[in-house]
Write a protein that holds these residues in place. Structure first.
Motif, mmCIF file in Angstrom:
data_model
loop_
_atom_site.group_PDB
_atom_site.id
_atom_site.type_symbol
_atom_site.label_atom_id
_atom_site.label_comp_id
_atom_site.label_asym_id
_atom_site.label_seq_id
_atom_site.Cartn_x
_atom_site.Cartn_y
_atom_site.Cartn_z
ATOM 1 N N VAL A 1 -0.319 -4.303 -0.345
ATOM 2 C CA VAL A 1 -1.189 -5.143 -1.179
ATOM 3 C C VAL A 1 -0.810 -6.614 -1.035
ATOM 4 C CG1 VAL A 1 -1.571 -3.270 -2.824
ATOM 5 C CG2 VAL A 1 0.102 -5.003 -3.377
ATOM 6 N N ASP A 2 0.425 -6.880 -0.633
ATOM 7 C CA ASP A 2 0.830 -8.271 -0.407
ATOM 8 C C ASP A 2 0.409 -8.768 0.973
ATOM 9 O OD1 ASP A 2 1.925 -8.629 -2.867
ATOM 10 O OD2 ASP A 2 3.966 -8.129 -2.272
ATOM 11 N N HIS A 3 -0.225 -7.884 1.744
ATOM 12 C CA HIS A 3 -0.696 -8.215 3.090
ATOM 13 C C HIS A 3 0.436 -8.532 4.062
ATOM 14 C CE1 HIS A 3 -5.181 -9.147 2.100
ATOM 15 N NE2 HIS A 3 -4.837 -7.895 2.000
ATOM 16 N N ASP A 4 1.639 -8.030 3.721
ATOM 17 C CA ASP A 4 2.757 -8.223 4.645
ATOM 18 C C ASP A 4 2.784 -7.094 5.670
ATOM 19 O OD1 ASP A 4 3.481 -10.314 3.144
ATOM 20 O OD2 ASP A 4 5.136 -9.321 2.102
ATOM 21 N N GLY A 5 2.175 -6.017 5.289
ATOM 22 C CA GLY A 5 2.255 -4.839 6.141
ATOM 23 C C GLY A 5 0.912 -4.548 6.787
ATOM 24 N N ALA B 1 -1.472 -1.154 -5.731
ATOM 25 C CA ALA B 1 -0.395 -0.283 -5.234
ATOM 26 C C ALA B 1 -0.210 0.925 -6.152
ATOM 27 C CB ALA B 1 0.907 -1.078 -5.132
ATOM 28 N N VAL B 2 -0.255 0.668 -7.452
ATOM 29 C CA VAL B 2 -0.095 1.767 -8.416
ATOM 30 C C VAL B 2 -1.218 2.781 -8.244
ATOM 31 C CG1 VAL B 2 -0.383 2.297 -10.885
ATOM 32 C CG2 VAL B 2 1.289 0.579 -10.156
ATOM 33 N N ARG B 3 -2.439 2.294 -8.079
ATOM 34 C CA ARG B 3 -3.566 3.235 -7.958
ATOM 35 C C ARG B 3 -3.541 3.977 -6.630
ATOM 36 N NH1 ARG B 3 -5.757 -1.138 -11.768
ATOM 37 N NH2 ARG B 3 -5.517 0.053 -13.664
ATOM 38 N N MET B 4 -2.998 3.336 -5.606
ATOM 39 C CA MET B 4 -2.814 4.064 -4.338
ATOM 40 C C MET B 4 -1.836 5.221 -4.560
ATOM 41 S SD MET B 4 -2.632 0.832 -1.722
ATOM 42 C CE MET B 4 -2.527 1.692 -0.167
ATOM 43 N N ALA B 5 -0.745 4.928 -5.258
ATOM 44 C CA ALA B 5 0.259 5.972 -5.517
ATOM 45 C C ALA B 5 -0.345 7.096 -6.354
ATOM 46 C CB ALA B 5 1.467 5.364 -6.229
ATOM 47 N N VAL B 6 -1.135 6.729 -7.347
ATOM 48 C CA VAL B 6 -1.737 7.728 -8.235
ATOM 49 C C VAL B 6 -2.740 8.592 -7.462
ATOM 50 C CG1 VAL B 6 -3.311 7.984 -10.216
ATOM 51 C CG2 VAL B 6 -1.340 6.443 -10.372
ATOM 52 N N LEU B 7 -3.538 7.966 -6.598
ATOM 53 C CA LEU B 7 -4.518 8.743 -5.821
ATOM 54 C C LEU B 7 -3.811 9.694 -4.856
ATOM 55 C CD1 LEU B 7 -7.334 6.126 -5.088
ATOM 56 C CD2 LEU B 7 -7.378 8.008 -6.741
#
Ligand code: NCD
Length: 307
Positions: A18-22, A288-294
């Motif tokens: 989400v920080d666009h570093d990756g 990021a949290v919602r990605m983890a939850v999904l």
């Protein structure tokens, strides 16, 4: 507790995304279908779930329960939900005005149900992203027991109608924080003190004295039974977190707000956009949290998410 820590750990792994570093996206949920069913206005939560699903490669559909849906043609809500589920959903994200509806839906469908905010009751993913924001700001480890130990958190404003407040109280306390609530009697009833065993303070200055985290809430006018007994200016004078008031908090304190902010009422611009504000960081970490939850809802373990 263990589930909160696992989700936060998974979310932290995803923060670079989400920080666009990756990388800009992952394939963890390729072939999975996520349906977002929103029966209430939403900006952040709805977009965040959509972006989260898409960044994981899922097929994401958003269904708005409004005058364009068949509920207006006499279809029961249960039938609507069962029909959607019959299309082969893996996860069903639900926001609704009715307290407890997401839990009820779990009995009707095969898909895993994610609560994106139900009535005046709960908003678990917001509590997770608020927690992640605090952990990041205070450089606390995620998986440690009582990782919020020693932190004083003040949750201020419309606590009665604020499902964010309710989920925050539960999450922060589970992780060891000291939580105090503050608000006028019309927005913070003694019922909150009884239900959650938290102090209810009737004075904002007292509540935020030495606080490490101040969570500000808007007045949820759409849920008030009558008119608020004070004007916006009076509310701001008594309950607005001004820069002067902020001086009472701990020197390293942070300010959170789930949004939408009603500027000039609970927060002046200088604080909403000031150096203590982590409000936009909350929004970023929410993805990021919602990605983890999904991932969890679809049964994809964090190990499958590249570091
Ligand atoms: C909150 C909500 O809808 O519960 N916002 C959000 O999800 N970020 C709070 C609010 O509406 O005031």
């Amino acid at each position: 507790m263990a589930e909160i820590c696992e989700l936060l750990e998974a979310a932290r792994q995803l923060v670079t995304l989400v920080d666009h570093d990756g990388p800009r996206g992952l394939d963890a949920l390729r072939g999975y279908t996520v349906l977002n069913m929103f029966g209430e206005p939403s900006t952040r939560t709805r977009s965040s779930f959509e972006i989260a699903g898409r960044r994981l490669g899922a097929n994401v559909v958003t269904f708005v329960v409004d005058e364009k849906s068949s509920t207006t043609k006499g279809e029961s809500f249960r039938d609507t939900v069962r029909n959607l589920d019959a299309m082969g959903l893996d996860a069903l994200v639900v926001r609704h005005v009715q307290d407890g509806l997401p839990e009820k839906i779990t009995q009707w469908v095969r898909a895993r149900v994610v609560n994106a905010g139900d009535g005046r009751l709960e908003h678990p993913t917001q509590a997770l992203l608020d927690t992640l924001t605090i952990l990041e700001a205070f450089n606390r480890p995620l998986a440690a027991d009582r990782t919020l130990d020693g932190l004083r958190v003040a949750i201020c404003g419309d606590v009665d109608n604020g499902r964010v407040a309710h989920s925050d109280i539960l999450a922060f306390r589970a992780l060891g924080a000291y939580v105090v609530t503050a608000g006028p009697e019309q927005l913070l009833s003694d019922e909150i003190a009884r239900r959650y065993e938290v102090p209810c303070v009737r004075n904002l200055d007292d509540a935020i004295d030495g606080a490490d985290v101040v969570v500000m809430l808007r007045i949820q006018r759409e849920r008030l039974s009558g008119e608020l007994s004070m004007s916006d200016a009076e509310y701001h004078a008594a309950w607005g977190l001004t820069e002067t008031r902020l001086e009472r908090t701990a020197p390293t304190s942070i300010v959170l707000h789930p949004g939408p902010i009603n500027r000039g009422i609970e927060l002046p611009d200088s604080v909403a956009d000031g150096p203590r504000s982590r409000i936009l960081r909350q929004v970023s970490l929410g993805v990021a949290v919602r990605m983890a939850v999904l991932c969890r809802a679809c049964g994809v373990t964090p190990e499958e998410i590249p570091p």
